[in-house]
Motif scaffolding. Structure first.
Motif, PDB file in Angstrom:
ATOM      1  N   ASP A 142     -14.792  34.899  -2.808  1.00 18.38           N
ATOM      2  CA  ASP A 142     -15.786  35.239  -2.476  1.00 18.38           C
ATOM      3  C   ASP A 142     -16.069  35.063  -0.863  1.00 18.38           C
ATOM      4  N   LYS A 143     -15.365  33.673   0.159  1.00 16.48           N
ATOM      5  CA  LYS A 143     -15.136  33.473   1.232  1.00 16.48           C
ATOM      6  C   LYS A 143     -14.143  34.223   2.175  1.00 16.48           C
ATOM      7  N   ILE A 144     -13.195  34.008   1.844  1.00 14.33           N
ATOM      8  CA  ILE A 144     -12.127  35.181   1.829  1.00 14.33           C
ATOM      9  C   ILE A 144     -12.225  36.248   2.331  1.00 14.33           C
ATOM     10  N   VAL A 145     -12.580  37.078   1.329  1.00 15.88           N
ATOM     11  CA  VAL A 145     -13.432  38.864   0.914  1.00 15.88           C
ATOM     12  C   VAL A 145     -14.180  38.728   2.827  1.00 15.88           C
ATOM     13  N   ARG A 146     -14.968  38.016   2.867  1.00 13.79           N
ATOM     14  CA  ARG A 146     -15.717  37.472   3.391  1.00 13.79           C
ATOM     15  C   ARG A 146     -15.641  37.801   5.161  1.00 13.79           C
ATOM     16  N   ALA A 147     -14.948  36.664   5.212  1.00 11.41           N
ATOM     17  CA  ALA A 147     -14.017  36.547   6.618  1.00 11.41           C
ATOM     18  C   ALA A 147     -13.138  37.498   6.962  1.00 11.41           C
ATOM     19  N   VAL A 148     -12.584  38.021   6.234  1.00  7.59           N
ATOM     20  CA  VAL A 148     -11.549  39.293   6.064  1.00  7.59           C
ATOM     21  C   VAL A 148     -12.551  40.732   6.661  1.00  7.59           C
ATOM     22  N   LEU A 149     -13.748  40.416   6.533  1.00  9.79           N
ATOM     23  CA  LEU A 149     -14.414  42.173   6.263  1.00  9.79           C
ATOM     24  C   LEU A 149     -15.282  41.700   7.228  1.00  9.79           C
ATOM     25  N   ASP A 150     -15.330  40.581   8.174  1.00 10.70           N
ATOM     26  CA  ASP A 150     -16.262  40.394   9.117  1.00 10.70           C
ATOM     27  C   ASP A 150     -15.247  39.846  10.147  1.00 10.70           C
ATOM     28  N   THR A 151     -13.888  39.810   9.294  1.00 13.02           N
ATOM     29  CA  THR A 151     -12.862  40.194  10.620  1.00 13.02           C
ATOM     30  C   THR A 151     -12.733  41.619  11.740  1.00 13.02           C
ATOM     31  N   ALA A 152     -12.086  42.490  10.595  1.00 12.96           N
ATOM     32  CA  ALA A 152     -12.288  43.854  10.757  1.00 12.96           C
ATOM     33  C   ALA A 152     -13.121  44.019  11.505  1.00 12.96           C
ATOM     34  N   ALA A 153     -14.723  44.215  11.332  1.00 14.27           N
ATOM     35  CA  ALA A 153     -15.767  43.778  12.608  1.00 14.27           C
ATOM     36  C   ALA A 153     -15.820  43.830  13.489  1.00 14.27           C
TER      37      ALA A 153
END
Lengths: 158, 289, 760
Positions: A142-153
């Motif tokens: 969960d937090k890994i995917v969020r971190a990647v999405l937030d980094t992309a943003a």
């Protein structure tokens, strides 16, 4: 026992090493070059903890022979940060607690970086499928995917 | 301790010479995603590894005779990033793309997938359905063969000593044709196919199927090109009845085993389900082509 | 006393963990990353048979391989008699442990270690291993619990007579013991019930699945002083176990903890370390040993496979009148499954007058079971929560309602003995009831499952030291390996007490020679118990700081308060002095009495039990039996979240492991007792694309015995998911699966059977 003398580039640095035919790139990185950031979780390409970039492609270094690095360009976790400036992914992983034990983290960072370099706006599904080859047993992803999405943003300036 | 030799020839001829001289103790290295695992487990112990990735023909993708010639060592990621090829053969593209993780895709090749001859290889049913051929180089020169001639059993191919796979040819895509590949795995990724189904079909202006090729994977010692499945579709408009016949023919053609990935009962049932679903997708694609 | 004061400054915030940068850059040193000059490489030879007598072992060919420096077999380890097997009151049987680490007269599972070598290269060591000649007499084997319990089962240990049965048996058995917990009269209770549901369930052995294989480096100097670098869940455990297994004094071994790449209970025991030490001794060189993934699966303990029967009776109102379960757990090759813990936890969320749990510990030809996150609890909870779901459906009561009607609360006497103090189970049910997850509409082939779970959490022996550096920064030294982010929590708690910025407080995990003894990392105890020690040590420092300020001001220590990170006179009567910060006092430490350092060595009690309630939505493909998890919410009473992100992480990680256990993970054996899937290809843990986001809801009902209200959180999350998933599948399809994993072939078979029954 005659070893192969290999000339390659690792994280932008010209590098030479000796290796036997059956040594994998992972063996070479860890045992010959003391770059222990890439980890062995399975030695069969099923866990992604050994992920590196080979000539710009995301690969499992446990499935590449050391010899194949001849004339190639290899990028490992050790080359992701720029000196003491963390890559945005590394920073986000820390801020969003996207790691617990940390053993899978180098592999995830290398893999996620490869994703963001070719897709600056991935969906959650795209992130999950791109990272399906990186196993994590601690976080439930969960937090890994969020971190990647937030980094992309963040990198998009969104 | 045996020392393994390594060679990276830059021409087909050089590679053939190396393989012939090794007298059967050599193994070809393309992506390495099967070979390295097998060497580590002791399943394969070559004296010589012949890396074919520096031979230009093995890495090239080019149009040929209205179709496409694809080097046997082209990696999945390269195939799927090609600007045109995946759109022309989406079934082959998705089958290839299903092999392993993103990391595996960075290396795995069609040649390796075929010659490793796993009954569950993902690209093979799709390539069979597509009617692809392969070019084989050997001491007797080059020859062409159909995909279905290559695998003879789990881990075994019909290639003679000294021969290796150079490239594949996908035929020209006919108007009104489409292909699709589906596989069943228990997770969403990272599993070996429990069942695979590749369908390639052509429909005419009235929506009637004029030709079809259906291949199943992981339900027999090798992938199967199932004539009865094709016959269930040809001459029909792929209505429910035809699809039912297709599924039945697929289940009937299965000769699966019980293993740690699936049971006979399961594979037999799901072969029919996937054949039907893949045919539906192929039909969609055919209609919009 | 609990400080329920809401004005905590650092506790509850989310600072970046102190070891984080090393972990995101690949700098952190895990067990296999460590090297020593002159190091040799060790490898283990494993039995290919599930059960066999060792007639002889000939190591001469192995020893002759160039580069090989030493070979050991079971005869190189001291014999531990049955009388000496236990140390103190601890449950570890060291005789069994020694035999597990290197087989003696018998091999008891595919993968059982029989010999080890060390050599100047991994290749030489591997070649030597292949040349170890073992002559086996193959014996009949047994890998299933029911088969092992049968009258005519092949016997693993001739000396075992089932304990806990009357009359005392005289013939050997694979049933090691029978345990029972009971309250009231279940027979009477069932008679009072309007509805009774009774089911039998099976679950398969699953592995902790840590991504880092076991690894260590051992070095012994000529005077016998040994050092071991290894990743483990407890360096004091490694030290103690190695000392016992090698017959040496504890003070002669120093264990330095590496970062650990996952444990989940699987690294609370030793496999390689005693071998590496023995090889280091024999060869006179340091020895590094790293397991392959295959060795991890074949030769380290997964958890138990289980057969269970659960029977629950209730009135039509939903009030449970009686609950009974019988658990049969496979211990693996040596006694000691967590069946007793299963008996104690299965019904714990419920306030029951009549309850009975009976458990059987059964040996069979599989690797010795090791702890796996809430050992024994998930299987029992699977059965209980699945039966409750059926009961709810039969009675027409909402699953949450049924649980709320029977929920344990403060004062409830648990089936396993104690009365609960302040607990938060009801609060998790309420949070579930009001969670938006329940409002999401379900489509065709979709279903929603709910399940609860319990874990005791433990306290235990814990030590900590807090040192004030000369510049006023602080070092917090604690003994416990950081498997989930606990270092950050130690720093937070110390910073909270001292009133300083958390960035000024650096936590380190110390080795066995540098900090006092601590029980291992496990039992969800570190944040609670070691945290308690850290708080006490920090408070000790605060007392010293007050005394030093008093000295500087020449007033009584009673007249000094420590507030906001500074010493102040308690009132204007005490004097008109400017406040002194930690840095101010530290700078003058020498003249006020010397270095400032606090410590605490405790045996923490009062660990708060934890409860969780999970909600899972699935979609089932009716034609293939494939299950997709659409939505997952994990709600848990966490006491107080010191660092909320890492607490959420525990809920999410445990839920993911439980989902894998429910759907795809299992140890698969062939007819000869060989493990068929010792790798991540066919041992199927969830991958990123298998799971949705996992909503972690932290309910805080503070634990009155911890200074900040902490409850252990790490283990509860794996307890509810098995039933949450199974119940969801049951509701989605109308077909309940009583056998885990609910893999597609099993589910499709069940769906087909139901379809053909309906057609008849």
């Amino acid at each position: 026992m005659a070893k192969h003398h290999i000339t390659t580039t690792i994280n932008g640095e010209p590098t030479e090493f000796l290796c036997e035919s059956q040594q994998t790139l992972l063996d070479v990185l860890r045992d010959e070059l003391q770059l222990t950031g890439s980890k062995e979780g399975c030695a069969s390409g099923d866990c992604g903890a050994c992920s590196v970039m080979l000539n710009g492609r995301l690969v499992c270094s446990c499935l590449v022979l050391g010899i194949e690095a001849e004339g190639a360009s290899v990028e490992t976790i050790e080359g992701v940060a720029d000196g003491d400036r963390l890559h945005p992914l590394q920073q986000k992983f820390l801020e969003e607690a996207a790691l617990q034990c940390g053993i899978c983290t180098p592999g995830f960072i290398v893999a996620a970086k490869a994703l963001l370099e070719r897709n600056s706006n991935p969906t959650e599904t795209e992130v999950r499928y791109w990272l399906a080859g990186n196993l994590c047993r601690c976080t439930g992803y969960d937090k890994i995917v969020r971190a990647v999405l937030d980094t992309a943003a963040e990198m998009r300036g969104a | 301790m045996k020392q393994i030799r390594f060679a990276a020839p830059t021409s087909v001829e050089e590679a053939v010479r190396l393989l012939v001289d090794a007298g059967g103790a050599a193994h070809v290295l393309a992506g390495g995603t099967d070979l390295l695992v097998q060497m580590r487990s002791g399943l394969r112990r070559p004296d010589l590894i012949v890396d074919v990735k520096r031979i230009p023909e093995l890495r090239a993708i080019a149009q040929e005779d209205g179709g496409w010639r694809i080097g046997a060592a082209v990696a999945g990621a390269e195939f799927n990033e090609h600007p045109d090829l995946p759109a022309v053969w989406p079934g082959v593209a998705e089958a290839f793309d299903l092999i392993g993780s993103t990391q595996i895709q960075g290396r795995a090749s069609l040649g390796g997938n075929l010659c490793n001859a796993s009954p569950a290889a993902d690209s093979v049913p799709a390539m069979m359905a597509a009617g692809a051929t392969c070019r084989i180089a050997g001491p007797g020169g080059a020859r062409e063969a159909n995909i279905e001639e290559i695998c003879t059993g789990p881990g075994q191919t019909s290639l003679a000593q000294g021969e290796f796979l150079v490239s594949f040819h996908l035929p020209a895509r006919a108007v009104g044709s489409g292909d699709a590949y589906l596989r069943f795995i228990p997770r969403t990724e990272m599993d070996i196919a429990v069942v695979g189904a590749g369908v390639n079909l052509t429909v005419d202006g009235d929506g009637q199927c004029t030709s079809a090729r259906v291949a199943l994977g992981a339900v027999a010692p090798t992938a199967l090109l199932v004539q009865e499945c094709a016959e269930a579709l040809i001459g029909t408009k792929l209505d429910d009845r035809a699809m039912g016949a297709l599924a039945a023919a697929a289940s009937a053609a299965c000769r699966p085993i019980d293993d740690k990935r699936g049971t006979v009962e399961f594979r037999t049932k799901v072969a029919g389900v996937l054949a039907r679903r893949a045919a539906a997708i192929a039909l969609e694609r055919a209609r919009s082509n | 006393m609990a400080e329920e004061a809401p004005k905590l400054r650092v506790v509850g915030t989310r600072p970046i963990r102190p070891d984080g940068v090393d972990k995101v850059t690949g700098r952190a040193t895990f067990g296999a990353d460590f090297t020593l000059p002159g190091m040799l490489f060790g490898k283990v030879s494993h039995s290919p048979y599930a059960h066999a007598r060792i007639r002889s072992i000939d190591t001469s060919r192995a020893a002759a391989v160039p580069g090989v420096k030493a070979v050991i077999t079971g005869s190189d380890l001291p014999e531990i008699t049955r009388e000496e097997a236990f140390v103190g009151e601890a449950p570890m049987n060291f005789r069994d442990l020694s035999q597990n680490v290197l087989a003696r007269d018998k091999v008891l599972y595919d993968g059982h270690a029989v010999a080890a070598v060390c050599a100047s290269s991994v290749a030489a060591a591997e070649e030597a291993i292949s040349l170890i000649d073992v002559s086996y007499e193959v014996l009949p084997h047994v890998v299933e619990v029911r088969d092992a319990m049968a009258e005519d089962a092949p016997i693993l240990h001739e000396h075992i007579r089932t304990k806990g049965v009357d009359p005392k048996p005289e013939t050997p058995s694979n049933v090691v013991s029978r345990v029972e917990f009971a309250l009231g009269d279940v027979e009477a209770g069932f008679r009072q019930a309007d509805t009774v549901v009774e089911r039998e369930f099976t679950t398969q052995a699953v592995h902790q699945g840590y991504i880092e294989p076991h690894a260590c480096v051992a070095s012994i100097s000529p005077d016998g002083m040994a050092t071991v670098w290894c990743s483990s869940q407890g360096q004091f455990m490694v030290r103690a176990y190695c000392a016992k297994l090698l017959g040496t004094e504890i003070s002669r071994i120093r264990v330095i903890p590496a970062e650990i790449g996952g444990g989940f209970g699987g690294k609370t025991v030793v496999y390689l370390e005693p071998l590496a030490l023995a090889l280091a001794k024999k060869s006179g060189r340091p020895v590094k040993m790293v397991m392959t993934r295959e060795e991890v699966f074949r030769a380290t303990g997964p958890t138990s496979s289980a057969v269970l029967r659960v029977k629950v009776g209730a009135k039509s109102s939903g009030a449970i009148t009686a609950a009974e379960m019988t658990l049969m757990y496979g211990a693996g090759a040596f006694p000691g499954s967590p069946v007793q813990l299963g008996c104690m936890t299965g019904f714990a969320p419920y306030d029951l007058e009549n309850v009975k749990a009976v458990g059987y510990d059964v040996v069979l030809n599989r690797p010795k079971a090791a702890a796996y996150r809430a050992p024994g609890a998930p299987m029992a909870a699977f059965g209980v929560e699945a039966v409750l779901d059926e009961l709810a459906e039969t009675l027409g009561i909402e699953p949450l309602e049924l649980r709320a009607k029977n929920a344990a609360k403060e004062g409830t006497k648990a089936a396993y003995g104690p009365k609960f103090r302040r607990i938060g189970y009801r609060e998790t049910l309420e949070a579930a009831k009001s969670h938006s997850h329940l409002q999401v509409p379900l489509g065709p082939n979709q279903g929603r499952g709910i399940a609860s779970g319990f874990w005791f959490n433990i306290g235990g022996q814990s030590s900590a030291a807090v040192h004030v550096n000369e510049d006023g920064t602080v070092l917090v030294v604690s003994p416990n390996p950081d498997i989930g982010g606990s270092r950050a929590s130690m720093a937070i708690m110390a910073a909270e007490v001292l009133g300083v910025e958390v960035e000024k407080v650096k936590p380190i995990v110390a080795d066995t020679a540098s900090i006092a003894y601590s029980d291992l990392t496990g039992g969800s105890r570190v944040t609670f118990a070691v945290g308690m020690a850290v708080v006490q040590a920090a408070r000790d420092v605060v007392e010293q700081l007050r005394a030093r300020a008093a000295k500087l001001w020449d007033i009584e220590p009673d007249a000094v308060v420590w507030d906001g990170g500074e010493a102040r006179p308690s009132s204007s009567n005490a004097g008109d002095f400017s406040p002194l910060s930690l840095a101010d006092i530290a700078a003058k430490a020498a003249r006020t009495g010397g270095p400032i350092s606090g410590k605490a060595n405790i045996n923490a009690s009062g660990a708060g039990p934890g409860f969780g309630t999970h909600i899972c939505d699935v979609e089932v493909d009716p034609e293939t039996g494939r299950v997709t998890v659409l939505r997952y919410t994990a709600i848990q009473d966490v006491g107080r979240a010191i660092h909320p992100s890492y607490v959420e992480g525990q809920l999410q990680g445990g839920a993911a492991q439980g989902i894998g256990w429910a759907l795809n993970e299992e140890y698969i054996y062939d007819d000869s007792g060989r493990l068929q899937n010792p790798g991540f290809l066919d041992y199927r843990v969830p991958v990123a694309s298998d799971l949705p986001m996992i909503d972690a809801v932290l309910v805080e009902v503070p634990n009155p015995t911890h200074p900040y209200g902490v409850r252990g959180v790490g283990e509860v999350p794996i307890v509810p998911p098995l039933a949450a998933v199974a119940n969801a599948v049951g509701r989605a399809t109308g077909v309940r699966c009583f056998d885990l994993p609910i893999s597609p072939p099993r589910l499709l078979h069940a769906l087909e059977e139901r379809r053909s029954e309906a057609a008849d």
